[in-house]
Write a protein that holds these residues in place. Sequence first.
Motif, PDB file in Angstrom:
ATOM      1  N   UNK A  31       0.845  -1.192   0.000  1.00 24.63           N
ATOM      2  CA  UNK A  31       0.000   0.000   0.000  1.00 24.63           C
ATOM      3  C   UNK A  31       0.882   1.244   0.000  1.00 24.63           C
ATOM      4  N   UNK A  32       2.099   1.071   0.462  1.00 24.74           N
ATOM      5  CA  UNK A  32       3.085   2.151   0.455  1.00 24.74           C
ATOM      6  C   UNK A  32       3.261   2.702  -0.967  1.00 24.74           C
ATOM      7  N   UNK A  33       3.218   1.824  -1.973  1.00 29.46           N
ATOM      8  CA  UNK A  33       3.373   2.249  -3.357  1.00 29.46           C
ATOM      9  C   UNK A  33       2.264   3.238  -3.739  1.00 29.46           C
ATOM     10  N   UNK A  34       1.032   2.935  -3.339  1.00 33.64           N
ATOM     11  CA  UNK A  34      -0.101   3.811  -3.644  1.00 33.64           C
ATOM     12  C   UNK A  34       0.054   5.136  -2.907  1.00 33.64           C
ATOM     13  N   UNK A  35       0.428   5.056  -1.626  1.00 31.78           N
ATOM     14  CA  UNK A  35       0.618   6.267  -0.822  1.00 31.78           C
ATOM     15  C   UNK A  35       1.721   7.139  -1.422  1.00 31.78           C
ATOM     16  N   UNK A  36       2.804   6.511  -1.844  1.00 32.78           N
ATOM     17  CA  UNK A  36       3.952   7.258  -2.357  1.00 32.78           C
ATOM     18  C   UNK A  36       3.772   7.802  -3.763  1.00 32.78           C
ATOM     19  N   UNK A  37       3.174   6.999  -4.643  1.00 34.39           N
ATOM     20  CA  UNK A  37       3.219   7.330  -6.069  1.00 34.39           C
ATOM     21  C   UNK A  37       1.868   7.619  -6.707  1.00 34.39           C
ATOM     22  N   UNK A  38       0.763   7.362  -6.020  1.00 32.56           N
ATOM     23  CA  UNK A  38      -0.564   7.612  -6.585  1.00 32.56           C
ATOM     24  C   UNK A  38      -1.292   8.728  -5.841  1.00 32.56           C
ATOM     25  N   UNK A  39      -1.385   8.617  -4.520  1.00 34.26           N
ATOM     26  CA  UNK A  39      -2.166   9.600  -3.755  1.00 34.26           C
ATOM     27  C   UNK A  39      -1.675  11.046  -3.886  1.00 34.26           C
ATOM     28  N   UNK A  40      -0.397  11.320  -4.083  1.00 37.07           N
ATOM     29  CA  UNK A  40      -0.009  12.723  -4.262  1.00 37.07           C
ATOM     30  C   UNK A  40      -0.770  13.424  -5.392  1.00 37.07           C
ATOM     31  N   UNK A  41      -1.124  12.691  -6.437  1.00 35.04           N
ATOM     32  CA  UNK A  41      -1.882  13.302  -7.533  1.00 35.04           C
ATOM     33  C   UNK A  41      -3.241  13.813  -7.061  1.00 35.04           C
ATOM     34  N   UNK A  42      -3.789  13.193  -6.001  1.00 34.91           N
ATOM     35  CA  UNK A  42      -5.074  13.629  -5.465  1.00 34.91           C
ATOM     36  C   UNK A  42      -4.937  14.889  -4.621  1.00 34.91           C
ATOM     37  N   UNK A  43      -3.717  15.315  -4.391  1.00 36.58           N
ATOM     38  CA  UNK A  43      -3.451  16.597  -3.745  1.00 36.58           C
ATOM     39  C   UNK A  43      -2.844  17.574  -4.731  1.00 36.58           C
ATOM     40  N   UNK A  44      -2.950  17.218  -6.015  1.00 35.14           N
ATOM     41  CA  UNK A  44      -2.393  18.017  -7.110  1.00 35.14           C
ATOM     42  C   UNK A  44      -0.896  18.251  -6.931  1.00 35.14           C
ATOM     43  N   UNK A  45      -0.205  17.200  -6.496  1.00 38.80           N
ATOM     44  CA  UNK A  45       1.238  17.252  -6.313  1.00 38.80           C
ATOM     45  C   UNK A  45       1.884  16.136  -7.128  1.00 38.80           C
ATOM     46  N   UNK A  46       3.127  16.344  -7.462  1.00 40.86           N
ATOM     47  CA  UNK A  46       3.902  15.307  -8.134  1.00 40.86           C
ATOM     48  C   UNK A  46       4.532  14.420  -7.068  1.00 40.86           C
TER      49      UNK A  46
END
Length: 178
Positions: A31-46
């Motif tokens: 789940x770390x992969x999602x937290x690190x590389x996917x969820x930032x897009x939901x905060x409009x961040x890279x």
Amino acid sequence: MSEIQISTLALILSIIPVTLHGIEVLFPMQTRWIVNWVLPFFGLKTPSKSSALTRNEQINMIDAALEAAPEKKKTNAKDYLFLLLFEQRQGAIGFTAVAIGAIYGMNLELAARQPLHLVFGVVAVLMMLVNANQAGFLPFFGKHPKISKHGKNVGIVFTPFWFAVALLNYLAFTYVSI
């Protein structure tokens, strides 16, 4: 769109969650992969390697949670932490089963797909409700005490996605029911 196209689209959309969560069957800490590389897009961040959690940091966080438990309740605390990761795997198993069923279902005639559309429709409705809840749209539908900003945004984005999946499965289910 034809009945078979609606059915096929409903099945294809039902596959999407396994693309992110399927690996968690074997590796719940991913789940770390999602937290690190996917969820930032939901905060409009890279996504950034400098803010990415490592496996060791995850383990340290779990250890810190265990340490925070009262001494008399350590066994229950260990069981609670076990259950969180175990349920992570069970959720991934559910997404994997749905994906396999959807792939199989695309080879069936429309009438034979009806049970899949019923099950996938129920999954989609419940996922829509949970996402709407974490987005703040349905406060009466349970309470997640630790919704992050990115988690709220996930709910905002995926509520309409799951609505579309539910609607397509409903249409496909009713087409074969008629």
